[in-house]
Design a protein around this motif. Structure first.
Motif, PDB file in Angstrom:
ATOM      1  N   PRO A 131       0.834  -1.196   0.000  1.00 27.97           N
ATOM      2  CA  PRO A 131       0.000   0.000   0.000  1.00 27.97           C
ATOM      3  C   PRO A 131       0.870   1.248   0.000  1.00 27.97           C
ATOM      4  O   PRO A 131       2.038   1.189   0.413  1.00 27.97           O
ATOM      5  N   SER A 364     -10.216  -3.951   7.108  1.00 24.90           N
ATOM      6  CA  SER A 364      -9.324  -4.191   5.973  1.00 24.90           C
ATOM      7  C   SER A 364      -9.960  -5.001   4.851  1.00 24.90           C
ATOM      8  O   SER A 364      -9.571  -4.872   3.697  1.00 24.90           O
ATOM      9  N   PHE A 365     -10.933  -5.848   5.190  1.00 23.30           N
ATOM     10  CA  PHE A 365     -11.482  -6.748   4.184  1.00 23.30           C
ATOM     11  C   PHE A 365     -12.999  -6.750   4.149  1.00 23.30           C
ATOM     12  O   PHE A 365     -13.620  -7.721   3.690  1.00 23.30           O
ATOM     13  N   SER A 367     -14.866  -5.331   2.183  1.00 20.94           N
ATOM     14  CA  SER A 367     -15.381  -5.379   0.809  1.00 20.94           C
ATOM     15  C   SER A 367     -15.362  -6.773   0.208  1.00 20.94           C
ATOM     16  O   SER A 367     -15.935  -6.999  -0.866  1.00 20.94           O
ATOM     17  N   TYR A 381     -13.431 -10.987  -8.665  1.00 19.18           N
ATOM     18  CA  TYR A 381     -11.983 -10.791  -8.792  1.00 19.18           C
ATOM     19  C   TYR A 381     -11.398 -11.531  -9.982  1.00 19.18           C
ATOM     20  O   TYR A 381     -10.219 -11.846 -10.011  1.00 19.18           O
ATOM     21  N   PRO A 387      -7.901  -7.519  -2.131  1.00 19.39           N
ATOM     22  CA  PRO A 387      -7.104  -6.798  -1.126  1.00 19.39           C
ATOM     23  C   PRO A 387      -6.062  -7.660  -0.430  1.00 19.39           C
ATOM     24  O   PRO A 387      -4.983  -7.178  -0.099  1.00 19.39           O
ATOM     25  N   GLU A 392      -2.685  -3.759  -5.760  1.00 16.41           N
ATOM     26  CA  GLU A 392      -3.973  -3.339  -6.299  1.00 16.41           C
ATOM     27  C   GLU A 392      -3.875  -3.220  -7.810  1.00 16.41           C
ATOM     28  O   GLU A 392      -2.923  -2.672  -8.331  1.00 16.41           O
TER      29      GLU A 392
END
Length: 395
Positions: A131, A364-365, A367, A381, A387, A392
């Protein structure tokens, strides 16, 4: 009983036999003690899920203190960890699953805060792009590289002594093994850097060290796996053909290769014109020589069957085993209707998910977990990185 092919036993080339072809994927729990020792929360988490899969791969354990990547991470860096590792192996194996300890060094994907003031290390002094905001690591010296290689061997010895059935080298998700292979993170001019063959020396040296440790301390039924990310999105970076070549080089030296992707239907992130699923490419390249573990977005038995039909030998399931610990058992009796594909915060205690892991999943996850009632369905995906893969990219 349902007649799914993933419920059939599977035998590795070295004779190790799994009761079925389902593998619990390694997932970060954030639940170990500050010093890397196992907690009761983690033991409960694994106990709730170990009854179904034929093989369970642990959340990643660091092999050395300067390889720690995040707080709440399991450690295999000292003999002090052996009592807890023994408990973990026994918990996983209680109903016949094979227990695999995943080991790694995070390299530049750590921080000086996590390392208690030490600067993260890597192949070269180049910061990761994902990141954003990670600090620039310090390039490892020759003696330090030798020590890291030895640390992988020592951690393997501990896994053997603790009663695990194998180790998996985490060469994916942009951690240190991948950092040495990548032209982005490895721009060394000594024997550990340069062209593709030279950048491959570090992962090959680790495989050799671990293999020699297994030969010294274990029996021939101890498994050695290697997890691999198909591509990087940085320029320069690892491209799909580079990873296929690596898989060919190591296929005779490991007992299985485990892909890391958000979807088993994933196609190339760097070449939008290439419509062949990556899983099929790997299956074709290493077919019938070393078992291939597929991964990514398996929710229902039909997904697992399709993955096997696409060329995988084993089906790794991650997020879905968080939501549904009894996935295999329900598939076995044909009770698909009761398989949970969403996750409610009200069910966390029942699911044996610790408070630390709950926060991690939400922050963090969120989504990717199909949270209810206000969460969104996880994205597809097939054409982007998830993630948890460490980078990314969307097509």
């Amino acid at each position: 009983m349902a007649n799914y092919q993933f419920l059939a036993p599977f035998q590795f080339n070295n004779g190790v036999t799994l009761k079925n072809k389902v593998v619990m994927a390694p997932m970060t729990t954030m639940s170990s003690f500050y010093n890397g020792k196992i907690t009761q929360d983690e033991l409960h988490y694994f106990a709730a899920r170990a009854g179904g899969p034929g093989m369970v791969i642990t959340s990643v354990a660091n092999v050395s203190d300067n390889g720690k990547g995040f707080e709440g991470e399991l450690s295999a860096a000292s003999d002090d960890m052996l009592p807890g590792l023994r408990q973990l192996a026994a918990t996983i194996k209680k109903d016949g699953a094979k227990a695999i300890l995943q080991i790694f060094n995070a390299g530049r994907k750590s921080t000086s805060q996590v390392l208690r003031g030490e600067t993260p290390v890597s192949a070269s002094a180049i910061a990761a792009e994902f990141p954003p905001g990670l600090e620039t690591p310090r390039a490892l010296e020759q003696e330090e590289i030798d020590q890291v290689i030895a640390d992988f061997g020592t951690a393997t010895r501990r896994a053997i002594q603790a009663g695990f059935d194998g180790v998996e080298l985490h060469g994916a998700n942009t951690y240190l093994l991948q950092q040495f292979y990548s032209p982005h993170s490895n721009q060394r001019t000594d024997k550990w850097g340069g062209d593709l063959e030279k950048r491959m020396r570090f992962p090959l040296a680790v495989i050799k060290e671990v293999t020699e440790t297994i030969e010294k301390y274990a029996t021939d039924s101890f498994l050695l796996g290697y997890r691999i990310s198909p591509e990087e999105v940085e320029t320069p970076g690892i491209r799909l053909e580079d990873t296929l070549y690596l898989a060919e080089k190591i296929k005779s030296q490991v007992d299985y290769i485990h892909l890391s992707m958000g979807s088993y239907k994933r196609t190339s992130l760097n070449d939008a014109s290439d419509k062949t699923p990556i899983l099929e490419k790997f299956a074709k390249r290493i077919a019938n020589e070393v078992p291939l573990i597929g991964i990514g977005s398996v929710e229902l038995p039909a997904d697992a069957e399709e993955m096997l039909d696409s060329g995988a030998d084993l089906v790794a399931i991650g997020r879905e085993l968080l939501r549904e610990p009894q996935w295999v058992q329900k598939a076995k009796i044909g009770d698909e209707a009761s398989i949970r594909t969403t996750m409610s915060l009200a069910d966390m205690e029942e699911l044996s998910i610790s408070g630390a892991m709950q926060t991690y999943l939400q922050e963090s996850f969120g989504s990717v977990m199909n949270f209810t009632p206000n969460g969104k369905k996880a994205e597809d995906y097939q054409s982007q990185a998830a993630p948890m893969e460490g980078f990314e990219k969307k097509l």
